[in-house]
Scaffold this active site. Structure first.
Site, PDB file in Angstrom:
ATOM      1  N   ASP A  66       7.666 -40.227  33.641  1.00  0.00           N
ATOM      2  CA  ASP A  66       6.694 -40.822  32.583  1.00  0.00           C
ATOM      3  C   ASP A  66       7.800 -41.421  31.350  1.00  0.00           C
ATOM      4  O   ASP A  66       9.066 -41.198  31.283  1.00  0.00           O
ATOM      5  CB  ASP A  66       5.894 -39.884  31.889  1.00  0.00           C
ATOM      6  CG  ASP A  66       6.851 -38.430  31.704  1.00  0.00           C
ATOM      7  OD1 ASP A  66       7.966 -38.564  31.278  1.00  0.00           O
ATOM      8  OD2 ASP A  66       6.119 -37.316  31.741  1.00  0.00           O
ATOM      9  N   ASP A  68       8.456 -41.410  27.143  1.00  0.00           N
ATOM     10  CA  ASP A  68       8.108 -40.974  25.930  1.00  0.00           C
ATOM     11  C   ASP A  68       8.731 -41.815  25.026  1.00  0.00           C
ATOM     12  O   ASP A  68       9.902 -42.207  25.143  1.00  0.00           O
ATOM     13  CB  ASP A  68       8.547 -39.374  25.874  1.00  0.00           C
ATOM     14  CG  ASP A  68       8.303 -38.637  27.214  1.00  0.00           C
ATOM     15  OD1 ASP A  68       6.926 -38.410  27.244  1.00  0.00           O
ATOM     16  OD2 ASP A  68       9.099 -38.120  27.770  1.00  0.00           O
ATOM     17  N   ASP A 140      15.796 -30.209  24.019  1.00  0.00           N
ATOM     18  CA  ASP A 140      16.472 -29.234  24.906  1.00  0.00           C
ATOM     19  C   ASP A 140      17.695 -29.383  25.226  1.00  0.00           C
ATOM     20  O   ASP A 140      18.742 -28.512  24.986  1.00  0.00           O
ATOM     21  CB  ASP A 140      15.485 -28.692  25.819  1.00  0.00           C
ATOM     22  CG  ASP A 140      14.971 -29.907  26.643  1.00  0.00           C
ATOM     23  OD1 ASP A 140      15.299 -31.013  26.486  1.00  0.00           O
ATOM     24  OD2 ASP A 140      13.999 -29.592  27.450  1.00  0.00           O
TER      25      ASP A 140
HETATM   26  P1  ATP Z   1      10.169 -35.057  33.237  1.00  0.00           P
HETATM   27  O1  ATP Z   1       9.235 -35.851  32.372  1.00  0.00           O
HETATM   28  O2  ATP Z   1      10.781 -35.973  33.950  1.00  0.00           O
HETATM   29  O3  ATP Z   1       9.547 -33.896  33.773  1.00  0.00           O
HETATM   30  P2  ATP Z   1      11.389 -34.787  30.674  1.00  0.00           P
HETATM   31  O4  ATP Z   1      12.519 -34.418  30.202  1.00  0.00           O
HETATM   32  O5  ATP Z   1      10.903 -36.209  30.255  1.00  0.00           O
HETATM   33  O6  ATP Z   1      11.268 -34.691  32.154  1.00  0.00           O
HETATM   34  P3  ATP Z   1       8.930 -34.174  29.215  1.00  0.00           P
HETATM   35  O7  ATP Z   1       8.089 -32.864  29.354  1.00  0.00           O
HETATM   36  O8  ATP Z   1       8.207 -35.321  29.426  1.00  0.00           O
HETATM   37  O9  ATP Z   1      10.063 -33.466  30.149  1.00  0.00           O
HETATM   38  O10 ATP Z   1       9.561 -34.178  27.735  1.00  0.00           O
HETATM   39  C1  ATP Z   1       9.905 -35.281  27.135  1.00  0.00           C
HETATM   40  C2  ATP Z   1      11.027 -34.867  26.361  1.00  0.00           C
HETATM   41  O11 ATP Z   1      10.715 -33.938  25.348  1.00  0.00           O
HETATM   42  C3  ATP Z   1      12.419 -34.304  26.932  1.00  0.00           C
HETATM   43  O12 ATP Z   1      13.214 -34.961  27.710  1.00  0.00           O
HETATM   44  C4  ATP Z   1      13.093 -33.297  25.844  1.00  0.00           C
HETATM   45  O13 ATP Z   1      13.852 -34.401  25.002  1.00  0.00           O
HETATM   46  C5  ATP Z   1      11.682 -32.903  25.089  1.00  0.00           C
HETATM   47  N1  ATP Z   1      11.236 -31.511  25.120  1.00  0.00           N
HETATM   48  C6  ATP Z   1      10.297 -31.218  26.336  1.00  0.00           C
HETATM   49  N2  ATP Z   1      10.137 -29.994  26.234  1.00  0.00           N
HETATM   50  C7  ATP Z   1      10.880 -29.502  25.237  1.00  0.00           C
HETATM   51  C8  ATP Z   1      11.187 -28.159  24.889  1.00  0.00           C
HETATM   52  N3  ATP Z   1      10.551 -27.022  25.526  1.00  0.00           N
HETATM   53  N4  ATP Z   1      12.143 -28.032  24.011  1.00  0.00           N
HETATM   54  C9  ATP Z   1      12.674 -28.885  23.513  1.00  0.00           C
HETATM   55  N5  ATP Z   1      12.714 -30.113  23.752  1.00  0.00           N
HETATM   56  C10 ATP Z   1      11.731 -30.367  24.916  1.00  0.00           C
HETATM   57 MG    MG Z   2       9.137 -36.967  30.439  1.00  0.00          MG
END
Ligand code: ATP
Ligand code: MG
Length: 436
Positions: A66, A68, A140
């Site tokens: 996805d 963001d 994170d």
């Molecule tokens: P994927 O979408 O591939 O599962 P992602 O890292 O993009 O992985 P998302 O849940 O879409 O995960 O989160 C988007 C972004 O938001 C992350 O890359 C991170 O920078 C931030 N993020 C998500 N969850 C947390 C958290 N619990 N604490 C701090 N930052 C977070």
């Molecule tokens: Mg993501």
């Protein structure tokens, strides 16, 4: 000591500006919706970047799940730019901007100011806004704090995320103790991302997980379930499960798994179930979450089912009771939504029906909505020696046979009517109390 010091100095936070093209990232690899969201926010005078998983995945030559967007605009300002968007979330407010079938998640830069926490340090709400640098510190992992500006085609890296990606390392930003206390789900994210992306968790990021595992008890069960789903559908579910175990986290998610993972036969069953799911996901084939949960909990259900039958209960009611008992144990920890729970139970309930191969029963069974998943489950049980191989073979042949062959197969089937086993056992019991 000196090396550690030099390392610390070299890894001091600070903005690095990199050219995306040097890392093989081109504008056309990014989602057109995410690019438009950035464009329109920038036109409206705000900062806007594609951030997080998408940039990380592209740098690793993987296709993002996805996209963001992070922006200096507040949720209300984002709403103003995109009239069809919606503000969602309370603990962490974000804006969903729809683009055709897809939704782009837009988050406002979070600030460094103290967020309200509970007694364990868990952040209850994180809605104080700030600038991009503060936002990067609130993310994170270093590899998730890379900001891509589509207009300049530059990547801003505040925490050595690119160097960590090059070294295949997952490092939490800031003090790991504080960051895991703020949000214990980050421990699960560490497990999932390292397994999925083939990154090793840096020692200082990994060690505190064992200590803080218990903090997961504080997480609302619905959020825990969401994270568990991401883990199971990551395409690396088996590696994730092993890693959860290694890091002392599996007991908190699935206390029932502890017993299963300590026995070689039940471990094989789980491994085969999860590896086949992983393979399907990696080949872009659909998977059923009900099937995954059915596999994860089957041993517990089966053990209870056998016990109840030995005590004289009929097979089907005994199975229903066993299912309900296990389900209520699980629901205490993790809220499995009904749609998955119902599929899981149907898969289980169809298992004894595979034993009934007379009359119209095989046809009626094949008409069931979950027949395919239940048949796959039967085959898995057969592969692991939990039912006769011949039963699995019979069903494989029956499905693919013409009418005459089906009749011949049915004539050759050696079923006893449902409930026969239980009745027999009940009658025998008084004469043979030890079951010898
Ligand atoms: P994927 O979408 O591939 O599962 P992602 O890292 O993009 O992985 P998302 O849940 O879409 O995960 O989160 C988007 C972004 O938001 C992350 O890359 C991170 O920078 C931030 N993020 C998500 N969850 C947390 C958290 N619990 N604490 C701090 N930052 C977070
Ligand atoms: Mg993501």
């Amino acid at each position: 000591m000196i090396r550690k010091l030099i390392g610390k100095v070299l890894r001091r936070p600070g903005k690095r500006v990199l050219h995306a093209k040097h890392y093989g990232i081109r504008r056309d690899q990014l989602h057109s919706g995410a690019l438009k969201v950035c464009d329109r926010l920038q036109d409206a005078g705000f900062e806007a970047y594609i951030v997080g998983g998408a940039i990380r995945d592209l740098m690793l030559d993987k296709s993002p799940k996805d996209f963001d967007v992070a922006t200096s605009a507040t949720p209300e300002q984002v709403r103003h730019v995109f009239h069809r968007s919606r503000i969602i979330g309370r603990r962490f407010r974000i804006v969903h901007v729809p683009f055709g079938e897809e939704i782009i998640e837009v988050t406002t830069f979070r600030g460094a100011s103290e967020a309200p926490t509970d007694a364990s340090g868990r952040i209850l709400r994180d809605n104080a806004y700030g600038d991009i640098e503060e936002d990067a510190s609130r993310r994170d992992f270093t590899v998730n704090a890379l900001y891509y500006n589509p207009r300049t085609e530059e990547i801003l890296d505040f925490h050595h995320g690119v160097s960590d990606l090059e070294n295949k390392r997952l490092t939490i930003i800031g003090d790991p103790d504080i960051r895991y206390r703020e949000d214990p789900v980050r421990m699960l994210r560490a497990i999932r991302l390292s397994a999925k992306l083939g990154l090793s968790i840096a020692p200082a990021t990994k060690t505190p997980i064992l200590i803080h595992a218990k903090l997961l008890e504080n997480i609302p069960s619905a959020r825990l379930f969401d994270e568990m789903m991401k883990l199971l559908l990551s395409g690396s579910a088996w590696t994730c499960l092993m890693s959860l175990r290694e890091n002392g986290l599996h007991k908190l998610l699935f206390p029932l798994l502890e017993k299963q993972l300590s026995r070689p036969d039940t471990t094989t069953f789980l491994r085969k179930a999860l590896e086949s799911t992983d393979q399907r996901i990696n080949e872009d084939m659909p998977v059923s979450a009900g099937y995954i949960f059915a596999a994860l909990l089957w041993h517990e259900v089966e053990a209870d089912w056998i016990k109840r039958q030995a005590a004289g209960e009929y097979p089907v009611p005994a199975l229903v009771e066993a299912m309900n008992t296990v389900e209520s144990k699980v629901q205490k920890r993790m809220a499995i939504p009904n749609r998955y729970g119902a599929a899981m139970k149907e898969i289980w309930l169809l298992q004894p029906r595979f034993e009934q191969r007379v009359g119209t029963r095989p046809w009626r069974l094949m008409e069931q909505q979950r027949f395919r998943a239940a048949y796959d489950f039967l085959m898995l049980r057969a592969e692991c020696g939990m039912v006769e191989n011949s039963l699995g073979d019979w069903w494989t042949r029956f499905q693919n046979a013409d009418e005459d062959t089906r009749m011949a197969l049915m004539a050759a089937a050696t079923d006893k009517p449902a409930g026969a086993h239980a009745k027999k056992r009940r009658r025998r019991k008084p004469n043979n109390p030890k079951g010898e």
